[in-house]
Design a protein around this motif. Structure first.
Motif, mmCIF file in Angstrom:
data_model
loop_
_atom_site.group_PDB
_atom_site.id
_atom_site.type_symbol
_atom_site.label_atom_id
_atom_site.label_comp_id
_atom_site.label_asym_id
_atom_site.label_seq_id
_atom_site.Cartn_x
_atom_site.Cartn_y
_atom_site.Cartn_z
ATOM 1 N N UNK A 18 5.860 -7.630 -8.435
ATOM 2 C CA UNK A 18 5.780 -5.658 -8.743
ATOM 3 C C UNK A 18 4.094 -5.249 -8.802
ATOM 4 N N UNK A 19 3.478 -5.624 -7.249
ATOM 5 C CA UNK A 19 1.749 -4.955 -7.053
ATOM 6 C C UNK A 19 1.808 -4.568 -5.587
ATOM 7 N N UNK A 20 2.833 -3.691 -5.974
ATOM 8 C CA UNK A 20 2.751 -2.409 -4.613
ATOM 9 C C UNK A 20 2.439 -1.330 -4.757
ATOM 10 N N UNK A 21 1.955 -0.610 -4.002
ATOM 11 C CA UNK A 21 0.939 0.576 -4.264
ATOM 12 C C UNK A 21 1.962 2.130 -4.837
ATOM 13 N N UNK B 176 0.851 -0.771 -0.349
ATOM 14 C CA UNK B 176 -0.165 0.038 0.313
ATOM 15 C C UNK B 176 0.660 1.242 -0.004
ATOM 16 N N UNK B 177 0.022 2.756 -0.150
ATOM 17 C CA UNK B 177 0.918 3.443 -0.083
ATOM 18 C C UNK B 177 0.522 4.273 1.027
ATOM 19 N N UNK B 178 1.159 5.347 1.790
ATOM 20 C CA UNK B 178 1.428 5.901 2.750
ATOM 21 C C UNK B 178 0.069 6.513 3.342
ATOM 22 N N UNK C 56 6.204 -6.271 -20.663
ATOM 23 C CA UNK C 56 5.693 -5.880 -19.191
ATOM 24 C C UNK C 56 4.661 -5.124 -18.163
ATOM 25 N N UNK C 57 2.949 -4.860 -18.198
ATOM 26 C CA UNK C 57 2.696 -4.067 -17.730
ATOM 27 C C UNK C 57 1.927 -3.787 -16.106
ATOM 28 N N UNK C 58 2.132 -3.087 -15.554
ATOM 29 C CA UNK C 58 1.994 -3.358 -13.633
ATOM 30 C C UNK C 58 0.650 -2.806 -14.101
ATOM 31 N N UNK C 59 -0.698 -4.119 -13.436
ATOM 32 C CA UNK C 59 -1.895 -3.955 -12.791
ATOM 33 C C UNK C 59 -1.936 -2.085 -12.150
ATOM 34 N N UNK C 60 -3.402 -1.773 -12.669
ATOM 35 C CA UNK C 60 -3.493 -0.430 -12.013
ATOM 36 C C UNK C 60 -3.781 -0.660 -10.618
ATOM 37 N N UNK C 61 -4.472 -1.832 -10.528
ATOM 38 C CA UNK C 61 -4.526 -2.136 -9.016
ATOM 39 C C UNK C 61 -3.153 -3.214 -8.441
ATOM 40 N N UNK C 62 -3.018 -2.282 -6.963
ATOM 41 C CA UNK C 62 -2.013 -3.038 -6.155
ATOM 42 C C UNK C 62 -2.966 -4.060 -5.274
ATOM 43 N N UNK C 63 -1.829 -4.352 -4.572
ATOM 44 C CA UNK C 63 -2.189 -5.700 -3.984
ATOM 45 C C UNK C 63 -3.786 -5.795 -2.891
ATOM 46 N N UNK C 64 -3.502 -4.582 -1.832
ATOM 47 C CA UNK C 64 -4.656 -4.379 -1.727
ATOM 48 C C UNK C 64 -5.616 -4.847 -2.113
#
Ligand code: SAM
Ligand code: SF4
Length: 360
Positions: free
Chosen positions: A225-228, A61-63, A348-356
């Motif tokens: 690579x699914x961090x916010x 997640x972002x902070x 590779x394109x990182x998805x817009x949604x992060x893991x959370x």
């Protein structure tokens, strides 16, 4: 702790929302198990109950400034149960409740009990950060929860605080004890290993697990690579091979032959004291045996963690669609699943949604 390379792994893309009215591919089966073009059959559904969380893990997640899903867009328990019934009728057998932090969803015990009773469902388990387990473990066990994965990335208080941005190590350890006391089994500990941050703790974790009075399988997860916050770089991925090397410092290890659809490759110490797992999503992808799909908290089907396309069920559920229409939308979402994620490939394109927000 310094984090972050000069560039994000890749640019985010807009998620495409497909509709049930889109024509079905001509060769897609309209009955029988949920199958994709490559013959993989879906047996597991991960359900995100919320994108909210009481932690702010740096790899997830972002902070701050988090664009939460508005509450009216979150699926109700009735809607979730309906999707589960429809999926179970197409062969889905195992559910995992996740998030965000699933224990933040009020009534999660009630939902668990409802889902356990859906015909065809053989198990309902959960992935949690453990913070609320001291209060909720017994009720979850009574509701029929089968097993629990608890995330814990460090046994060092300062490092735990740096990683989760919360000073709550003791509370999570209490949560693990509460899960054990409630009889929740199996208990698995999920630890994301990040190079230069907690990679020195692999051995510590394994020694700790070997000393616990209950059976704990620690599963080390490669950083995906699914961090916010776009901090992922390949350099931060502490690989399965390196994890195994540390484990061998304790003593000889041997592979355990487990379900090929389990993302974790399992190992045990030859002295019989402890089993551990490695989820090598980056260095050794296991897409060929993938048997799962995900339902986001806002009612989208994602056929892969890294998918850049998702399939909207909420509009169907709230728009008066019959079960057959919803089932057809799920079939289509599964059918078009790609052969494998492209993390290790150019483009590779990182998805817009992060893991959370996906439901890990
Ligand atoms: N809040 C719950 C928890 O932390 O267990 C459930 C949701 S969390 C998104 C599910 C799992 O995804 C956790 O085990 C977490 O460590 C893992 N995870 C989150 N971001 C990740 C990433 N970028 N790479 C690898 N694993 C990640
Ligand atoms: Fe929250 Fe779980 Fe993400 Fe950590 S990994 S921020 S606990 S959702």
């Amino acid at each position: 702790m310094t984090l972050g390379g000069p560039e994000p792994a890749a640019a985010a893309v807009r998620t495409v929302v497909s509709r049930a009215t889109d024509p079905a591919p001509p060769d897609m089966p309209v009955a029988g198990p949920l199958v994709d073009r490559f013959g993989r059959v879906v047996r597991k559904l991960r359900i995100s109950l919320t994108d909210r969380c009481n932690f702010r893990c740096v790899y997830c997640m972002p902070e701050g400034d988090i664009p939460w899903i508005p509450s009216e867009e979150i699926l109700t328990f009735d809607e979730i149960e309906r999707v589960v019934r429809i999926c179970a009728a197409m062969g889905v057998e195992k559910l995992r409740l996740t998030g965000g932090e699933p224990l933040l969803r009020p009534g999660v015990e009630e939902l668990t009990a409802r889902l356990v009773r859906v015909p065809g469902i053989r198990s309902v388990s959960m992935t949690t950060n453990g913070f609320l387990l001291p209060e909720k473990a017994a009720a979850l066990k009574a509701a029929g929860l089968s097993g629990i994965n608890i995330s814990l990335d460090s046994l060092d208080r300062d490092r735990f605080r740096q990683l989760t941005r919360r000073d709550q190590l003791d509370r999570v350890l209490e949560g693990i004890a509460a899960a054990a006391a409630a009889g929740l089994q199996p208990i698995k500990i999920n630890a994301v290993v990040m190079r230069g941050i907690n990679d020195g703790e692999v051995e510590t974790f394994l020694r700790w697990a070997r000393e616990q009075p209950v059976d704990l399988t620690v599963r080390f997860i490669e950083f995906m690579p699914l961090d916010g916050s776009n901090v992922w770089t390949r350099d931060l991925v502490y690989t399965a091979a390196e994890i195994l090397e540390q484990a061998r410092r304790i003593g000889p290890v041997e592979p355990v032959h487990n379900d090929p659809a389990d993302p974790a490759r399992l190992y045990r110490f030859a002295d019989g004291r402890g089993t551990f797992g490695i989820i090598a999503s980056v260095s050794q992808p296991f897409c060929a045996s993938c048997d799962r799909i995900r339902l986001t908290a806002d009612g989208k089907i994602r056929n892969c963690l890294f998918a850049v396309e998702e399939f909207d069920l909420r509009e169907l559920l709230r728009g008066g669609a019959g079960d057959e229409t919803v089932a057809a939308a799920i079939r289509r979402a599964v059918w078009v699943k790609w052969r494998g994620h492209l993390i290790n490939q150019k483009g590779f394109v990182k998805p817009q949604r992060a893991m959370y927000a996906i439901g890990g």
